[in-house]
Design a protein around this motif. Structure first.
Motif, PDB file in Angstrom:
ATOM      1  N   LEU A  63       6.908   9.743  -6.169  1.00 46.35           N
ATOM      2  CA  LEU A  63       6.495   8.352  -6.034  1.00 46.35           C
ATOM      3  C   LEU A  63       5.343   8.275  -5.035  1.00 46.35           C
ATOM      4  O   LEU A  63       5.517   8.576  -3.850  1.00 46.35           O
ATOM      5  CB  LEU A  63       7.669   7.501  -5.549  1.00 46.35           C
ATOM      6  CG  LEU A  63       7.370   6.027  -5.239  1.00 46.35           C
ATOM      7  CD1 LEU A  63       6.904   5.291  -6.490  1.00 46.35           C
ATOM      8  CD2 LEU A  63       8.590   5.359  -4.625  1.00 46.35           C
ATOM      9  N   PHE A  64       4.168   7.885  -5.530  1.00 50.19           N
ATOM     10  CA  PHE A  64       3.001   7.736  -4.663  1.00 50.19           C
ATOM     11  C   PHE A  64       2.915   6.312  -4.161  1.00 50.19           C
ATOM     12  O   PHE A  64       2.913   5.361  -4.936  1.00 50.19           O
ATOM     13  CB  PHE A  64       1.733   8.114  -5.417  1.00 50.19           C
ATOM     14  CG  PHE A  64       0.461   7.733  -4.699  1.00 50.19           C
ATOM     15  CD1 PHE A  64       0.254   8.090  -3.371  1.00 50.19           C
ATOM     16  CD2 PHE A  64      -0.530   7.001  -5.343  1.00 50.19           C
ATOM     17  CE1 PHE A  64      -0.907   7.736  -2.705  1.00 50.19           C
ATOM     18  CE2 PHE A  64      -1.709   6.652  -4.698  1.00 50.19           C
ATOM     19  CZ  PHE A  64      -1.891   7.010  -3.365  1.00 50.19           C
ATOM     20  N   LEU A  65       2.811   6.170  -2.850  1.00 54.94           N
ATOM     21  CA  LEU A  65       2.719   4.870  -2.198  1.00 54.94           C
ATOM     22  C   LEU A  65       1.409   4.840  -1.413  1.00 54.94           C
ATOM     23  O   LEU A  65       1.274   5.512  -0.390  1.00 54.94           O
ATOM     24  CB  LEU A  65       3.913   4.668  -1.262  1.00 54.94           C
ATOM     25  CG  LEU A  65       5.277   4.740  -1.962  1.00 54.94           C
ATOM     26  CD1 LEU A  65       6.376   5.024  -0.964  1.00 54.94           C
ATOM     27  CD2 LEU A  65       5.547   3.458  -2.728  1.00 54.94           C
ATOM     28  N   GLN A  66       0.443   4.098  -1.929  1.00 58.17           N
ATOM     29  CA  GLN A  66      -0.867   4.108  -1.295  1.00 58.17           C
ATOM     30  C   GLN A  66      -0.845   3.300  -0.004  1.00 58.17           C
ATOM     31  O   GLN A  66      -0.278   2.206   0.061  1.00 58.17           O
ATOM     32  CB  GLN A  66      -1.929   3.551  -2.244  1.00 58.17           C
ATOM     33  CG  GLN A  66      -3.349   3.852  -1.800  1.00 58.17           C
ATOM     34  CD  GLN A  66      -4.319   3.862  -2.963  1.00 58.17           C
ATOM     35  OE1 GLN A  66      -4.039   3.354  -4.041  1.00 58.17           O
ATOM     36  NE2 GLN A  66      -5.484   4.460  -2.752  1.00 58.17           N
ATOM     37  N   GLY A  67      -1.454   3.860   1.035  1.00 59.13           N
ATOM     38  CA  GLY A  67      -1.498   3.154   2.300  1.00 59.13           C
ATOM     39  C   GLY A  67      -1.967   4.046   3.420  1.00 59.13           C
ATOM     40  O   GLY A  67      -2.088   5.263   3.268  1.00 59.13           O
ATOM     41  N   ASP A  68      -2.231   3.427   4.550  1.00 64.14           N
ATOM     42  CA  ASP A  68      -2.713   4.104   5.750  1.00 64.14           C
ATOM     43  C   ASP A  68      -1.574   4.121   6.762  1.00 64.14           C
ATOM     44  O   ASP A  68      -1.056   3.063   7.140  1.00 64.14           O
ATOM     45  CB  ASP A  68      -3.912   3.341   6.304  1.00 64.14           C
ATOM     46  CG  ASP A  68      -4.591   4.042   7.467  1.00 64.14           C
ATOM     47  OD1 ASP A  68      -3.928   4.842   8.151  1.00 64.14           O
ATOM     48  OD2 ASP A  68      -5.780   3.772   7.699  1.00 64.14           O
ATOM     49  N   ILE A  69      -1.187   5.302   7.225  1.00 65.83           N
ATOM     50  CA  ILE A  69      -0.045   5.382   8.138  1.00 65.83           C
ATOM     51  C   ILE A  69      -0.331   4.768   9.502  1.00 65.83           C
ATOM     52  O   ILE A  69       0.598   4.486  10.254  1.00 65.83           O
ATOM     53  CB  ILE A  69       0.452   6.827   8.318  1.00 65.83           C
ATOM     54  CG1 ILE A  69      -0.614   7.713   8.975  1.00 65.83           C
ATOM     55  CG2 ILE A  69       0.922   7.406   6.999  1.00 65.83           C
ATOM     56  CD1 ILE A  69      -0.099   9.078   9.403  1.00 65.83           C
ATOM     57  N   HIS A  76       5.895   0.982   7.269  1.00 64.38           N
ATOM     58  CA  HIS A  76       7.290   0.549   7.158  1.00 64.38           C
ATOM     59  C   HIS A  76       7.588   0.005   5.759  1.00 64.38           C
ATOM     60  O   HIS A  76       8.667   0.272   5.199  1.00 64.38           O
ATOM     61  CB  HIS A  76       7.597  -0.501   8.211  1.00 64.38           C
ATOM     62  CG  HIS A  76       7.832   0.073   9.573  1.00 64.38           C
ATOM     63  ND1 HIS A  76       8.235  -0.680  10.647  1.00 64.38           N
ATOM     64  CD2 HIS A  76       7.728   1.348  10.042  1.00 64.38           C
ATOM     65  CE1 HIS A  76       8.371   0.093  11.713  1.00 64.38           C
ATOM     66  NE2 HIS A  76       8.065   1.321  11.363  1.00 64.38           N
ATOM     67  N   ALA A  77       6.648  -0.742   5.197  1.00 67.49           N
ATOM     68  CA  ALA A  77       6.862  -1.287   3.850  1.00 67.49           C
ATOM     69  C   ALA A  77       6.974  -0.162   2.829  1.00 67.49           C
ATOM     70  O   ALA A  77       7.798  -0.235   1.905  1.00 67.49           O
ATOM     71  CB  ALA A  77       5.716  -2.226   3.476  1.00 67.49           C
ATOM     72  N   SER A  78       6.162   0.872   2.974  1.00 65.76           N
ATOM     73  CA  SER A  78       6.215   1.984   2.014  1.00 65.76           C
ATOM     74  C   SER A  78       7.542   2.726   2.100  1.00 65.76           C
ATOM     75  O   SER A  78       8.059   3.204   1.077  1.00 65.76           O
ATOM     76  CB  SER A  78       5.043   2.938   2.249  1.00 65.76           C
ATOM     77  OG  SER A  78       5.212   3.698   3.427  1.00 65.76           O
TER      78      SER A  78
END
Length: 256
Positions: A63-69, A76-78
């Motif tokens: 599952l790929f969750l796009q975002g900047d850590i 947190h949402a990812s």
């Protein structure tokens, strides 16, 4: 990828990896999928091609969750999205980092903050997000990627080495916080792993030769060496290890 060991207890485990779509992170995703784990990962760049490749190889897609850590709200949402898809996170691997070289005399406060945000801050807030579920279940494994660079006193990227020293210290404190609830927290400190990025940006024949001369084992590290160590720390094979910084560097530094 050649698997060197099978950890049967990882089958079906819910795994969340930061930066799991490129570099060593991609090898980690591959390695956990090969064990039968359910993998979710966050990354800034589109990873659709990598996801498709993993599905072809393993018959199941990560599952790929796009975002900047460094965006803590998105991080947190990812993690919540990963848990909705795969169940509560059993294994957190904080791998994403930026070892950008920088001149300490010219480094600005904003650049310092940016480097610490990805190399240390995100490690804490990822652990903060998965910890309640692990505490509720009385088990879990958090693996924080550190580096031998700070142990060697390397020059050229002081914000990075400072962050990695902080990761090891953070790991020890979180192990103490979470241990009474059955949750393990360990750090993994690789040596110079010859990823394509390292070969393209910083590896020179002279530098490689000098580093190999420091190693006890006269073979350069490859991503598989890091994957195998991570799987061990994730597995019940290391069930009584916590608060440790495990070095995988061919014998450059010593601990203890």
């Amino acid at each position: 990828m050649t698997r060197h060991a099978t950890f049967h207890d990882l089958k079906g485990a819910s795994v969340y990896i930061t930066g799991g779509g490129s570099g060593i992170g991609a090898d980690l995703t591959d390695g956990f999928l090969a064990q039968g784990a359910k993998v979710a990962f966050i990354g800034r760049s589109d990873a659709s091609a990598f996801v498709a490749e993993m599905e072809r190889r393993h018959g199941v897609a990560p599952l790929f969750l796009q975002g900047d850590i460094t965006d803590t709200d998105r991080l947190h949402a990812s993690i919540r999205e990963a848990e909705e898809a795969h169940g509560p996170v059993d294994i957190l691997v904080s791998n994403a980092a930026n070892d950008k070289r920088h001149d300490w005399l010219k480094l600005s406060p904003q650049e310092w903050d940016d480097l610490l945000a990805i190399n240390l801050k995100a490690y804490f807030f990822a652990a903060q997000a998965v910890a309640p579920g692990m505490i509720a279940r009385g088990q879990g494994s958090i693996i924080n990627f550190s580096s031998v660079s700070y142990m060697m006193g390397n020059a050229g990227y002081p914000a990075y080495t400072a962050a990695n020293g902080g990761i090891t210290a953070l790991t020890r404190s979180l192990a103490r916080e979470l241990g009474p609830n059955g949750v393990r927290v360990n750090a993994l400190a690789p040596g110079w792993v010859l990823t394509q990025k390292q070969l393209d940006k910083w590896a020179t024949p002279e530098g490689l030769a000098a580093h190999l001369d420091r190693q006890c084992l006269k073979t350069h590290l490859v991503p598989q060496d890091v994957v195998d160590a991570t799987l061990f720390l994730a597995s019940n094979a290391s069930r009584m290890m916590t608060g440790q910084c495990m070095v995988v560097d061919g014998g450059v530094v010593t601990t203890g």
